[in-house]
Design an enzyme around this catalytic site. Structure first.
Site, PDB file in Angstrom:
ATOM      1  N   GLU A   1     -13.923  67.385  89.469  1.00 44.10           N
ATOM      2  CA  GLU A   1     -12.523  67.565  89.122  1.00 44.10           C
ATOM      3  C   GLU A   1     -12.091  69.033  89.172  1.00 44.10           C
ATOM      4  O   GLU A   1     -10.891  69.325  89.224  1.00 44.10           O
ATOM      5  CB  GLU A   1     -12.253  66.975  87.734  1.00 44.10           C
ATOM      6  CG  GLU A   1     -12.406  65.465  87.703  1.00 44.10           C
ATOM      7  CD  GLU A   1     -12.349  64.884  86.317  1.00 44.10           C
ATOM      8  OE1 GLU A   1     -12.073  63.667  86.206  1.00 44.10           O
ATOM      9  OE2 GLU A   1     -12.592  65.613  85.331  1.00 44.10           O
TER      10      GLU A   1
ATOM     11  N   ASP B   1      -9.225  54.058  89.455  1.00 43.61           N
ATOM     12  CA  ASP B   1      -9.588  52.654  89.243  1.00 43.61           C
ATOM     13  C   ASP B   1      -8.493  51.980  88.449  1.00 43.61           C
ATOM     14  O   ASP B   1      -7.526  52.621  88.028  1.00 43.61           O
ATOM     15  CB  ASP B   1     -10.936  52.547  88.500  1.00 43.61           C
ATOM     16  CG  ASP B   1     -10.900  53.218  87.146  1.00 43.61           C
ATOM     17  OD1 ASP B   1     -10.465  52.581  86.174  1.00 43.61           O
ATOM     18  OD2 ASP B   1     -11.304  54.398  87.047  1.00 43.61           O
TER      19      ASP B   1
END
Length: 227
Positions: free
Chosen positions: A12, A195
């Site tokens: 990230e 997701d």
């Protein structure tokens, strides 16, 4: 002005760290803080590791030790709102925990159970999203909830949606907001969907998290360019 930028996973913050001019590094409480410049701005970038406590330790260090002027949390999340698709981005307007006693939090310092992002930073983030070309994703502003569980069951997803009505769920943002409010530091949380926080979340996360993380990192660079 110095920006403190936090991601829970190395993926990230890797794009940001690799793009910055690193002047020095410092270790505090086992975490490495990369200090330098990115897109013409002074930044401190750090991977805090997963979970609320790790995010809080990191955010408080940035506030108290490094005296940052802005806090930004970047990363991936599970989509809860039906409008969201994989890779879509949610910019926080407000955050809260989905696994804590909110009434107890409201009765104790800093006397709130929801943490509101800075409006100017939210606006910068949405402008940065609109400037990114070549990728098919939409940007939303909304509620984000955080907790110390990876949500990967339909039943748990349903409970969180019915109780909190959030757009997405992750594991760090509300903790950063909590610390930012306590220290009176403007903040924003930016999440790219990896997701659907459902029974297929484990498979989806493994497949889509790297690209989702890249999206959110590119938005951070856009914010710094606009600031």
């Amino acid at each position: 002005m110095t920006w403190g930028i936090i991601g829970a996973m190395d993926s990230e913050v890797a794009l940001l760290r690799n793009s910055m001019e690193i002047e020095k590094t410092e270790e505090v409480s086992g975490l490495t803080y990369y200090i330098g410049t990115l897109c013409g701005q002074k930044v401190i970038i750090v991977c805090c590791s997963i979970g609320k406590v790790n995010a809080a330790i990191c955010a408080q260090t940035l506030a108290a030790v490094f005296k940052v002027d802005r806090l930004v949390n970047v990363g991936v999340a599970g989509a809860l709102d039906e409008r969201l698709n994989i890779f879509d981005v949610v910019v926080s307007d407000v955050l809260c925990y989905h696994d804590a006693g909110l009434g107890i939090l409201a009765r104790n310092p800093p006397f709130c159970s929801e943490y509101y992002a800075d409006k100017d930073l939210v606006q910068l983030a949405t402008r940065a999203c609109s400037r990114i070309s070549g990728d098919d994703f939409n940007c939303f502003v909304g509620r984000i909830v955080s907790g110390d569980r990876f949500i990967s069951e339909n039943a748990e997803k349903k409970r969180i949606v019915e109780e909190f009505h959030p757009m997405c769920v992750e594991m760090e943002g509300a903790a950063l907001g909590h610390v930012a409010v306590a220290n009176k530091i403007p903040f924003v949380v930016i999440r790219s969907m990896s997701d659907g926080a459902d029974d297929n979340a484990d498979v989806s996360f493994d497949e889509f998290a790297p690209k989702a993380a890249e999206h959110s990192a590119r938005i951070i660079m856009g914010i710094l360019e606009l600031a």
